[in-house]
Design a protein around this motif. Structure first.
Motif, mmCIF file in Angstrom:
data_model
loop_
_atom_site.group_PDB
_atom_site.id
_atom_site.type_symbol
_atom_site.label_atom_id
_atom_site.label_comp_id
_atom_site.label_asym_id
_atom_site.label_seq_id
_atom_site.Cartn_x
_atom_site.Cartn_y
_atom_site.Cartn_z
ATOM 1 N N SER A 450 31.765 27.189 43.182
ATOM 2 C CA SER A 450 32.553 28.304 43.716
ATOM 3 C C SER A 450 33.597 27.812 44.713
ATOM 4 C CB SER A 450 31.635 29.340 44.361
ATOM 5 O OG SER A 450 30.986 28.802 45.502
ATOM 6 N N ILE A 741 30.630 38.101 35.141
ATOM 7 C CA ILE A 741 31.555 37.645 36.187
ATOM 8 C C ILE A 741 32.516 38.762 36.567
ATOM 9 C CG2 ILE A 741 33.508 36.100 36.611
ATOM 10 C CD1 ILE A 741 31.998 33.914 35.147
ATOM 11 N N ARG A 744 30.546 41.685 38.420
ATOM 12 C CA ARG A 744 30.162 41.350 39.804
ATOM 13 C C ARG A 744 31.400 41.198 40.692
ATOM 14 N NH1 ARG A 744 25.122 39.589 41.595
ATOM 15 N NH2 ARG A 744 25.034 40.097 43.812
ATOM 16 N N PHE A 745 32.488 40.683 40.128
ATOM 17 C CA PHE A 745 33.734 40.548 40.898
ATOM 18 C C PHE A 745 34.275 41.925 41.275
ATOM 19 C CE2 PHE A 745 38.363 39.978 41.248
ATOM 20 C CZ PHE A 745 38.406 38.984 42.212
ATOM 21 N N GLU A 747 32.484 44.384 42.095
ATOM 22 C CA GLU A 747 31.669 44.865 43.208
ATOM 23 C C GLU A 747 32.132 44.309 44.550
ATOM 24 O OE1 GLU A 747 27.415 44.711 43.123
ATOM 25 O OE2 GLU A 747 27.331 44.975 40.950
ATOM 26 N N ASN A 748 32.467 42.993 44.607
ATOM 27 C CA ASN A 748 32.738 42.362 45.903
ATOM 28 C C ASN A 748 34.147 41.813 46.057
ATOM 29 O OD1 ASN A 748 32.641 39.704 44.548
ATOM 30 N ND2 ASN A 748 30.425 40.109 44.419
ATOM 31 N N THR A 754 30.673 35.977 43.909
ATOM 32 C CA THR A 754 30.344 36.214 42.490
ATOM 33 C C THR A 754 29.685 34.993 41.858
ATOM 34 O OG1 THR A 754 32.152 37.796 42.231
ATOM 35 C CG2 THR A 754 31.325 36.741 40.221
ATOM 36 N N THR A 758 25.942 35.596 40.610
ATOM 37 C CA THR A 758 25.967 35.736 39.152
ATOM 38 C C THR A 758 26.152 34.391 38.459
ATOM 39 O OG1 THR A 758 26.866 37.966 39.329
ATOM 40 C CG2 THR A 758 27.168 36.836 37.231
ATOM 41 N N SER A 807 37.263 32.600 36.221
ATOM 42 C CA SER A 807 37.093 32.755 37.674
ATOM 43 C C SER A 807 38.358 32.360 38.426
ATOM 44 C CB SER A 807 35.911 31.896 38.147
ATOM 45 O OG SER A 807 34.699 32.337 37.567
#
Length: 817
Positions: A450, A741, A744-745, A747-748, A754, A758, A807
């Motif tokens: 990440s 991905i 979840r992205f 969400e935040n 993420t 995830t 990503s």
């Protein structure tokens, strides 16, 4: 909106979750009942291994190919190739081997109903008697006018009649008298000689030496034909029979003896694939279980993740058992796909549950987060995977349809059991103090990933582009496999022996089939005679030989003119015999002298030896003439001749039929890919509500497919009817990664968070899928092993393009608004 407050549309889900978290014991009890039902249903399933089931069934070439296989009866016989000595020594050894095979027993039952090395006995005694009976009852179906003239001369010649009666009586004194007694009692005048000539014509395509035995021209090889006591569908008997035969062959160390034929190939393929499938499933379960234990360190959860997957798979097989009854062995091999994709669903749900418990939420609230948040992405990912396989049910190939049903039903039931039983099990364990809250677990290196993506997004995109560009040239080398023989397992004894038989007994001619379609019997015979006339007029440099129904019979009622029984009665009386003692002979003569009898249907109730020349479908009567050509150059000349006669006539060889079928299969598979893409896009559009997000989720899968296809080209691996399944597999895996991905992205809005959360579950699902298919890569069946390797490559590509490419794009989009 607070994370635990859900819109009204989720009230039903919340009620269900409340029941699961508050009454987990009842949920697990109902799950146990379903598990028992699934196990009982699976016991109804039977397996098949016919390689022709891979091909489209509604294609005329397939119908013709399938008809030739079944009409020649090769699927139900064993062919024994004997080599090592020559000529008389080989014949002597063959006779000994025939006796030993005739005495072979399986569980106190004869292993074979008939074993022979003689050309005249290539048709079994029972089959010959049935054919002889049919011939004597319906002589017009077996005779031409020319043969009728020869028969008339026999019946009007006292000398010829006396000669044939004496010959029949002398046969009764031979060592084969018990068998010949039945023949002579039916046919004392040797009328069967017309029939035997036709049987020899039907055995064309193989070259033997002069004499009665099926000996090669160079005297170095001998063929024995054995009819097993049980049908090939009795796999247990087939395996025991082949094992017993090999044990017997070992007692002839000076000989090289091999088995082949449809019976042997089917039995050996079934044993090989069954072993591969069991090993693959066992390897998948062990590998996935070990990885899960290393990552989460909870045996109780692992067991209950595997159980729902097994139940989901068994339910799918149970439904297929009830609806289909039989499933192809190749389709069953794709149970590994259900396990591989199903465990992905479980990992995402459990990983979210464990993360929320570590964050301090109660089991009930953690369950809500896992099912309602991550569960929605799991559901969408499951639906896209299910859709990718469900479209296979629309193909013309029975095996591909079965794979589509097995995987889509398996994924559907796995989704239900995981979202229903797994949360109940987790809550029951914690509620009864059997386990404590999850321990902190490793990020599996995703924190470093990440940070790399966040700090070097452009480098991630550049590296992705380099990998893709390096693989694209391989696409030029990629091709679709058109040879069905390439799908047989390599090194199979029966396949090798078959090629040796062709080397020793091949006539050097090229077998072709000329086929036409007719709506009536009259049209069928008229067209067959036209084709016969054109083929007979061709020079020997263009046509070696041909056989059709109209070369065996004129297809019309024949009559004996001016026949008087007196000469026949006198010939029989000279040896103390009466015509009344031979009812079959009287039937034969009555059929040829009764001019008032209705001829009836010439194609009804024919013996199987005649049925190779025609079959019926919903379009009418399909005629078949068997032609042998002297060279490949003659093929084009035959095409030209038939086109001039009737453009609707189909001229095919085995190679042409296979090429046509493979082209048909390829176009059908391409249509399924297009349909799957459209349906998957529709599901993603509904879930994300955005075309740009949908295209971004599809991006890793598209790039992974191109990468895998390029590598296939570099490695010389062609696309075939089996490894084509990696496309829906990669659609399922790749979209699953991208969906989680992206979800979840949303969400935040932070790619670091993420990937830290995830990303770990995506890595685990990638590794579990690789382990699942890694066991396939170890299969002895080369098609399955190649598919396993390709799937591993594709799944890793999906992971890399999802984690790095997608990503990086999401991070850059978020960074620049």
């Amino acid at each position: 909106m607070p994370p635990d407050q859900f819109p009204r549309k989720r009230r039903t889900v919340e009620k269900l979750l409340h029941y699961i978290t508050q009454r987990p014991g009842r949920v697990l009890t109902s799950f146990g009942v379903v598990m028992v039902v699934a196990m009982l249903l699976t016991g109804l399933l039977h397996f098949e291994q016919n390689i022709l089931a891979l091909l489209p069934q509604d294609n005329r070439s397939f119908k013709l190919l399938s008809h030739t296989v079944t009409a020649t009866n090769g699927q139900d016989k064993l062919y024994v190739l004997v080599r090592g000595v020559k000529d008389d020594e080989l014949l002597k050894a063959g006779k000994s081997l025939v006796r030993d095979l005739e005495g072979l027993t399986i569980k106190q039952e004869p292993a074979f109903s008939k074993v022979t090395m003689l050309k005249a006995e290539a048709v079994s005694a029972d089959d010959f008697l049935a054919l002889l009976t049919t011939y004597l009852e319906k002589p017009s179906l077996f005779l031409t006018e020319e043969e009728l003239g020869e028969l008339s001369r026999l019946l009007h010649s006292p000398q010829q009649l006396d000669k044939e009666v004496r010959r029949s009586l002398s046969l009764l004194a031979t060592p084969s008298a018990p068998m010949l007694t039945k023949v002579v009692s039916i046919d004392p005048l040797n009328l069967r000689r017309f029939l035997i000539d036709k049987i020899h014509a039907l055995q064309g395509g193989m070259a033997f030496s002069d004499g009665n035995a099926m000996l090669s021209r160079d005297g170095k090889a001998l063929i024995l034909i054995a009819s097993p006591g049980h049908a090939g569908s009795d796999t247990a008997f087939a395996h025991e029979l082949i094992a017993a035969a090999h044990e017997l062959f070992a007692s002839y160390p000076h000989l090289s003896i091999g088995l082949t034929g449809g019976y042997a190939i089917a039995a050996q393929e079934e044993a090989l694939m069954r072993g591969d499938i069991l090993n693959c499933l066992l390897g998948s379960v062990l590998g996935i279980g070990l990885l899960f234990l290393l990552a989460y360190r909870r045996l109780s959860v692992l067991l209950f993740i595997i159980i729902p997957l097994a139940v989901g798979l068994q339910l799918a097989l149970g439904v297929m058992a009830v609806s289909l009854g039989r499933v192809h062995m190749i389709a069953v091999a794709f149970a590994a796909v259900v396990l591989g994709l199903g465990v992905d669903f479980a990992i995402h749900v459990y990983d979210r549950y464990a993360s929320e418990r570590l964050a301090g939420l109660s089991p009930a609230r953690a369950t809500r987060r896992a099912v309602c948040n991550t569960g929605s992405a799991v559901l969408v990912g499951g639906l896209t995977s299910l859709t990718a396989f469900a479209v296979l049910t629309s193909t013309a190939s029975p095996v591909l349809r079965q794979i589509g049903w097995l995987v889509s039903l398996g994924l559907f039931f796995c989704l239900i059991t995981i979202l229903w039983a797994l949360p109940a099990w987790l809550n029951w364990l914690e509620g009864h103090g059997r386990v404590h809250a999850p321990k902190p677990f490793s990020s599996l290196g995703m924190q470093r990933v990440s940070r790399f993506v966040k700090t070097r997004p452009l480098l991630c995109l550049l590296l992705s582009a380099v990998v893709l560009l390096a693989c694209l040239p391989g696409l030029d080398r990629l091709h679709f496999e058109r040879d069905l023989e390439a799908l047989h397992p390599e090194g199979l004894e029966a396949v090798q022996v078959r090629s040796h038989i062709q080397e020793h007994f091949g006539s050097g001619t090229i077998p072709m089939l000329v086929s036409w379609q007719s709506s009536t019997e009259e049209e069928f015979f008229r067209q067959s005679r036209r084709i016969d006339k054109m083929l007979a007029a061709a020079p020997a440099t263009q046509i070696s030989s041909f056989t059709s129904l109209t070369t065996l019979s004129d297809g019309k009622k024949l009559y004996l003119d001016h026949f008087d029984h007196t000469l026949l009665d006198q010939a029989l009386a000279a040896y103390g015999l009466e015509r009344a003692s031979f009812p079959a002979l009287n039937s034969f003569l009555a059929a040829l002298t009764d001019q008032e009898a209705e001829p009836g249907s010439f194609l009804a109730d024919l013996h199987p030896l005649h049925q190779r020349f025609f079959f019926r479908d919903d379009q009418g009567i399909i005629g078949v003439t068997w032609v042998n050509l002297p060279s490949h150059a003659a093929v084009a000349q035959l095409d030209s001749r038939m086109a001039r006669l009737d453009p609707a006539i189909l001229v095919v060889s085995l190679e042409r039929a296979m090429a046509n079928l493979m082209d048909s299969a390829k176009s059908g598979l391409l249509r399924t890919v297009i349909l799957a893409t459209i349906l998957v896009m529709a599901i993603l559009l509904i879930f994300f509500g955005s075309l740009s997000k949908t295209l971004l989720v599809l991006l890793p899968t598209g790039l992974a497919l191109l990468t895998t296809a390029g590598l296939m080209g570099y490695l010389g691996i062609s696309i075939n009817l089996i490894n084509f399944i990696i496309i829906p597999i990669l659609i399922g895996i790749g979209l699953d990664d991208g969906i989680h991905i992206m979800d979840r992205f949303r969400e935040n809005n932070d790619i670091g968070i993420t990937l830290n959360s995830t990303g770990r579950s995506i890595l685990l699902t990638t590794l579990t899928t690789c382990l699942g298919f890694g066991s396939l890569a170890l299969a002895r069946y080369q098609v399955l092993s190649a598919m396993g390797l390709l799937t591993i490559t594709g799944v890793l590509s999906c992971f890399l393009y999802s984690v790095f490419t997608l990503s990086a794009i999401l991070h850059l989009r978020g960074k620049h608004g």
